[in-house]
Structures are given as C-alpha cells and as structure tokens.
Design a protein around this motif. Structure first.
Motif, PDB file in Angstrom:
ATOM      1  N   MET A   1     -64.308  28.772 -51.476  1.00  0.00           N
ATOM      2  CA  MET A   1     -63.251  29.359 -52.389  1.00  0.00           C
ATOM      3  C   MET A   1     -63.802  29.292 -53.550  1.00  0.00           C
ATOM      4  SD  MET A   1     -59.366  28.121 -53.195  1.00  0.00           S
ATOM      5  CE  MET A   1     -58.993  28.351 -51.425  1.00  0.00           C
ATOM      6  N   ARG A   2     -63.655  30.549 -54.362  1.00  0.00           N
ATOM      7  CA  ARG A   2     -64.252  30.755 -55.782  1.00  0.00           C
ATOM      8  C   ARG A   2     -63.296  30.984 -56.542  1.00  0.00           C
ATOM      9  NH1 ARG A   2     -67.625  36.418 -57.671  1.00  0.00           N
ATOM     10  NH2 ARG A   2     -67.552  35.748 -59.593  1.00  0.00           N
ATOM     11  N   THR A   3     -63.150  30.032 -57.839  1.00  0.00           N
ATOM     12  CA  THR A   3     -62.276  30.138 -58.632  1.00  0.00           C
ATOM     13  C   THR A   3     -62.757  30.912 -59.798  1.00  0.00           C
ATOM     14  OG1 THR A   3     -61.367  27.847 -57.754  1.00  0.00           O
ATOM     15  CG2 THR A   3     -60.659  28.621 -59.873  1.00  0.00           C
ATOM     16  N   LEU A   4     -62.018  31.772 -60.464  1.00  0.00           N
ATOM     17  CA  LEU A   4     -62.355  32.482 -61.511  1.00  0.00           C
ATOM     18  C   LEU A   4     -61.463  32.097 -62.756  1.00  0.00           C
ATOM     19  CD1 LEU A   4     -62.261  36.105 -59.881  1.00  0.00           C
ATOM     20  CD2 LEU A   4     -64.130  34.821 -60.500  1.00  0.00           C
ATOM     21  N   LEU A  86     -63.003  42.908 -58.477  1.00  0.00           N
ATOM     22  CA  LEU A  86     -64.199  42.342 -57.467  1.00  0.00           C
ATOM     23  C   LEU A  86     -63.955  43.127 -56.064  1.00  0.00           C
ATOM     24  CD1 LEU A  86     -63.457  38.754 -57.877  1.00  0.00           C
ATOM     25  CD2 LEU A  86     -65.365  39.957 -58.321  1.00  0.00           C
ATOM     26  N   SER A  87     -64.823  43.908 -55.729  1.00  0.00           N
ATOM     27  CA  SER A  87     -64.718  44.461 -54.456  1.00  0.00           C
ATOM     28  C   SER A  87     -65.510  43.624 -53.190  1.00  0.00           C
ATOM     29  CB  SER A  87     -65.548  45.812 -54.653  1.00  0.00           C
ATOM     30  OG  SER A  87     -65.355  46.570 -53.070  1.00  0.00           O
ATOM     31  N   LYS A  88     -64.992  43.563 -51.949  1.00  0.00           N
ATOM     32  CA  LYS A  88     -65.726  42.786 -51.093  1.00  0.00           C
ATOM     33  C   LYS A  88     -66.414  43.691 -50.050  1.00  0.00           C
ATOM     34  CE  LYS A  88     -62.983  38.783 -51.060  1.00  0.00           C
ATOM     35  NZ  LYS A  88     -62.314  38.055 -50.173  1.00  0.00           N
ATOM     36  N   VAL A  89     -66.706  45.116 -50.391  1.00  0.00           N
ATOM     37  CA  VAL A  89     -67.428  45.922 -49.520  1.00  0.00           C
ATOM     38  C   VAL A  89     -68.170  46.691 -50.842  1.00  0.00           C
ATOM     39  CG1 VAL A  89     -66.226  45.953 -47.712  1.00  0.00           C
ATOM     40  CG2 VAL A  89     -65.307  47.430 -49.286  1.00  0.00           C
ATOM     41  N   GLU A  90     -69.236  47.485 -50.513  1.00  0.00           N
ATOM     42  CA  GLU A  90     -69.635  48.352 -51.662  1.00  0.00           C
ATOM     43  C   GLU A  90     -68.782  49.622 -51.922  1.00  0.00           C
ATOM     44  OE1 GLU A  90     -72.660  48.399 -53.424  1.00  0.00           O
ATOM     45  OE2 GLU A  90     -72.903  46.322 -52.491  1.00  0.00           O
ATOM     46  N   PRO A  91     -68.569  49.851 -53.075  1.00  0.00           N
ATOM     47  CA  PRO A  91     -67.553  50.872 -53.572  1.00  0.00           C
ATOM     48  C   PRO A  91     -68.112  52.054 -53.088  1.00  0.00           C
ATOM     49  CG  PRO A  91     -68.260  49.408 -55.420  1.00  0.00           C
ATOM     50  CD  PRO A  91     -69.085  48.955 -54.469  1.00  0.00           C
ATOM     51  N   SER A 102     -68.230  39.251 -48.570  1.00  0.00           N
ATOM     52  CA  SER A 102     -66.786  39.513 -47.867  1.00  0.00           C
ATOM     53  C   SER A 102     -65.931  38.200 -47.553  1.00  0.00           C
ATOM     54  CB  SER A 102     -66.875  40.544 -46.795  1.00  0.00           C
ATOM     55  OG  SER A 102     -67.682  40.072 -45.925  1.00  0.00           O
ATOM     56  N   ASN A 103     -66.612  37.043 -47.199  1.00  0.00           N
ATOM     57  CA  ASN A 103     -65.885  36.039 -46.676  1.00  0.00           C
ATOM     58  C   ASN A 103     -65.442  35.171 -47.542  1.00  0.00           C
ATOM     59  OD1 ASN A 103     -68.378  35.157 -47.466  1.00  0.00           O
ATOM     60  ND2 ASN A 103     -68.833  33.890 -45.415  1.00  0.00           N
ATOM     61  N   LEU A 122     -53.291  31.217 -44.056  1.00  0.00           N
ATOM     62  CA  LEU A 122     -52.492  31.880 -43.293  1.00  0.00           C
ATOM     63  C   LEU A 122     -53.152  33.264 -43.094  1.00  0.00           C
ATOM     64  CD1 LEU A 122     -49.106  31.599 -45.470  1.00  0.00           C
ATOM     65  CD2 LEU A 122     -49.780  30.800 -43.049  1.00  0.00           C
ATOM     66  N   TYR A 123     -53.861  33.827 -43.932  1.00  0.00           N
ATOM     67  CA  TYR A 123     -54.976  35.021 -43.702  1.00  0.00           C
ATOM     68  C   TYR A 123     -55.903  34.888 -42.554  1.00  0.00           C
ATOM     69  CZ  TYR A 123     -58.289  38.752 -44.648  1.00  0.00           C
ATOM     70  OH  TYR A 123     -59.037  39.606 -44.493  1.00  0.00           O
ATOM     71  N   ARG A 124     -56.621  33.822 -42.551  1.00  0.00           N
ATOM     72  CA  ARG A 124     -57.557  33.573 -41.765  1.00  0.00           C
ATOM     73  C   ARG A 124     -56.967  33.265 -40.338  1.00  0.00           C
ATOM     74  NH1 ARG A 124     -62.041  34.228 -44.396  1.00  0.00           N
ATOM     75  NH2 ARG A 124     -62.426  33.269 -46.589  1.00  0.00           N
ATOM     76  N   ALA A 125     -55.784  32.706 -40.346  1.00  0.00           N
ATOM     77  CA  ALA A 125     -55.126  32.394 -38.724  1.00  0.00           C
ATOM     78  C   ALA A 125     -54.647  33.788 -38.431  1.00  0.00           C
ATOM     79  CB  ALA A 125     -53.986  31.399 -39.241  1.00  0.00           C
ATOM     80  N   SER A 126     -54.327  34.671 -39.175  1.00  0.00           N
ATOM     81  CA  SER A 126     -53.953  35.961 -38.734  1.00  0.00           C
ATOM     82  C   SER A 126     -54.997  36.760 -38.273  1.00  0.00           C
ATOM     83  CB  SER A 126     -53.062  36.842 -39.928  1.00  0.00           C
ATOM     84  OG  SER A 126     -54.011  37.181 -40.836  1.00  0.00           O
TER      85      SER A 126
END
Length: 127
Positions: A1-4, A86-91, A102-103, A122-126
């Motif tokens: 987890m990254r806290t900004l 922030l983008s988790k994929v190349e724009p 991305s993770n 919840l996100y990862r469980a889905s």
C-alpha cells in the motif's frame, strides 16, 4: 500500500498546471469522487470555472487510472484533455503525472487509511 501526502498532491497539481500552460480550457471537471479534489484545486490555480459536468474543451481530471471504467466514457468528448495523477498502465489517450505499478494500492491524502485497506480487501476479493 502506498500512502500519498498533501505534499505529493501539491507536486502533482504543479505538474498539471505546468502541462496546461498555453492551453485554453472552458473549465475543469473532476470525475467523482477522486477527481473532485484535483478539479477544485486546479480550478483555482488555473483560474477556470469548476464544471459540474464534462464539456467539450474542458480539462478532465481524475485521481487514478486503473481499469479505465471512470475515464473511458469521456474518451470521445471533443477537444477535451484528460489528465490523471496516477496511471496504473501506460497512458494512451489520457495524460498522467506519474505511472505506477498496477498491483500497488494507493491511499490518497483525502482518504482514510483504514477505509482504504478495507476497499483494497474488497477489491482484491472481487477479482
């Protein structure tokens, strides 16, 4: 987890403002929820109206591009510039202040760390 932090936020806003120099926008629209904080701040910094809905020629902002679900509906909006912190994929058709892994789960300064941890579970469980 990254806290900004709020300092990270200010650096991101500065980067977006710099990219927008010389461009003309009819206003700024932030995609709810995460894009709203950016939109309000950029509205002040760029001296542009805060738009309640996206319009052709606007600056469209969001906090993160992850799956594209929130940004994709605006792809065909004419003369619109889309920017995310922030983008988790190349724009591709949008711009990003930073591209990250991305993770990596992101906690923005306006979010509660405890709520973000629950959201992540919840996100990862889905998936």
């Amino acid at each position: 987890m990254r806290t900004l932090t709020w300092q990270d936020f200010e650096r991101a806003v500065d980067a977006i403002v710099e990219r927008c120099q010389g461009q003309r926008f009819c206003g700024v629209h932030g995609i709810p929820r995460g894009g709203l904080v950016l939109a309000v701040t950029l509205s002040h910094r760029l001296d542009l109206p805060l738009l309640s809905s996206a319009q052709p020629g606007c600056l469209l902002v969001d906090d993160v591009y992850e799956t594209g679900l929130t940004l994709e509906p605006y792809r065909q909006l004419e003369h619109c510039t889309a920017v995310v912190w922030l983008s988790k994929v190349e724009p591709q058709w949008w711009q990003a202040v930073e591209v990250t892994e991305s993770n990596e789960w992101i906690v923005f300064p306006w979010e509660s760390a405890a709520a973000a941890a629950l959201d992540e579970q919840l996100y990862r469980a889905s998936r």
